[in-house]
Design a protein around this motif. Structure first.
Motif, short mmCIF file in Angstrom:
data_model
loop_
_atom_site.label_atom_id
_atom_site.label_comp_id
_atom_site.label_asym_id
_atom_site.label_seq_id
_atom_site.Cartn_x
_atom_site.Cartn_y
_atom_site.Cartn_z
N SER A 1 3.48 -3.54 -5.26
CA SER A 1 2.31 -3.35 -4.41
C SER A 1 1.37 -2.36 -5.11
O SER A 1 1.75 -1.21 -5.35
N ASN B 1 -4.94 1.47 -10.81
CA ASN B 1 -4.14 0.73 -9.85
C ASN B 1 -2.73 1.26 -9.99
O ASN B 1 -2.12 1.13 -11.05
N CYS C 1 12.04 -4.46 -9.42
CA CYS C 1 10.92 -4.62 -10.36
C CYS C 1 11.38 -4.07 -11.71
O CYS C 1 11.85 -2.94 -11.77
N ARG D 1 -2.24 -0.19 -5.42
CA ARG D 1 -3.22 0.49 -4.58
C ARG D 1 -4.07 1.42 -5.44
O ARG D 1 -3.56 2.08 -6.33
N ASN E 1 6.51 -8.34 -6.65
CA ASN E 1 7.19 -7.37 -5.80
C ASN E 1 6.59 -5.96 -5.96
O ASN E 1 7.09 -5.01 -5.40
N CYS F 1 7.24 -0.40 -6.02
CA CYS F 1 8.12 -1.50 -5.64
C CYS F 1 8.02 -1.71 -4.12
O CYS F 1 8.10 -0.75 -3.36
N ARG F 2 7.87 -2.96 -3.71
CA ARG F 2 7.79 -3.27 -2.28
C ARG F 2 9.14 -3.05 -1.59
O ARG F 2 9.19 -2.90 -0.37
N GLY G 1 1.13 1.13 -8.93
CA GLY G 1 2.04 0.15 -8.35
C GLY G 1 3.39 0.70 -7.99
O GLY G 1 4.02 1.40 -8.80
#
Length: 154
Positions: free
Chosen positions: A66, A77, A19, A68, A64, A81-82, A79
């Motif tokens: 995520s 929010n 990312c 939460r 890519n 990296c997945r 974020g």
């Protein structure tokens, strides 16, 4: 020190590079947050972030990331990296006051960023910060201090 326009855009990425982002304006607001959520989210004693208007940040491979929400309100929010699980960006607010908080550690080493201007949620610190920067404790004093700084800098 703030960036000059010759050093724009600023670039960075998560730890594994899956990312990445470009920031097309000079960040004006930088602070350290010692809240428990920032400690957990960053896996560090505090978050060292710059705040920029969301419209000035371009995320590459945003799919890519995520996102939460750890706790509303505020409606952040956060974020990661997945792929590597490391923080990429945090988003707060709504248009036209949508702001992104970008961890300083994700910027390329040569990025010229402003100095830290304050510590917030200092009552939750696990590491004392030396120096004479303002240190705000408590929920509302911390939010008010960083909100003023962001609004005056953006």
């Amino acid at each position: 020190m703030t960036t000059d326009t010759s050093s724009l855009p600023l670039s960075g990425s998560c730890e594994c590079g899956a990312c990445s982002f470009k920031v097309h304006t000079s960040p004006k607001a930088r602070f350290r947050c010692h809240c428990l959520i920032c400690q957990a989210f960053n896996g560090k004693p505090f978050a060292d972030v710059v705040a920029v208007r969301a419209k000035d940040v371009v995320l590459k491979n945003a799919g890519n990331i995520s996102f939460r929400k750890y706790r509303p309100p505020p409606n952040f929010n956060r974020g990661v990296c997945r792929t590597c699980g490391k923080p990429v960006v945090e988003v707060a607010g709504v248009w036209p006051f949508k702001v992104m908080f970008v961890p300083v550690s994700t910027f390329e080493p040569e990025a010229r960023l402003p100095p830290v201007r304050m510590d917030i949620f200092y009552h939750r610190r696990v590491l004392d910060m030396p120096g004479s920067l303002p240190k705000y404790s408590g929920y509302f004093p911390s939010l008010l201090a960083v909100g003023k700084m962001i609004m005056s800098g953006l």
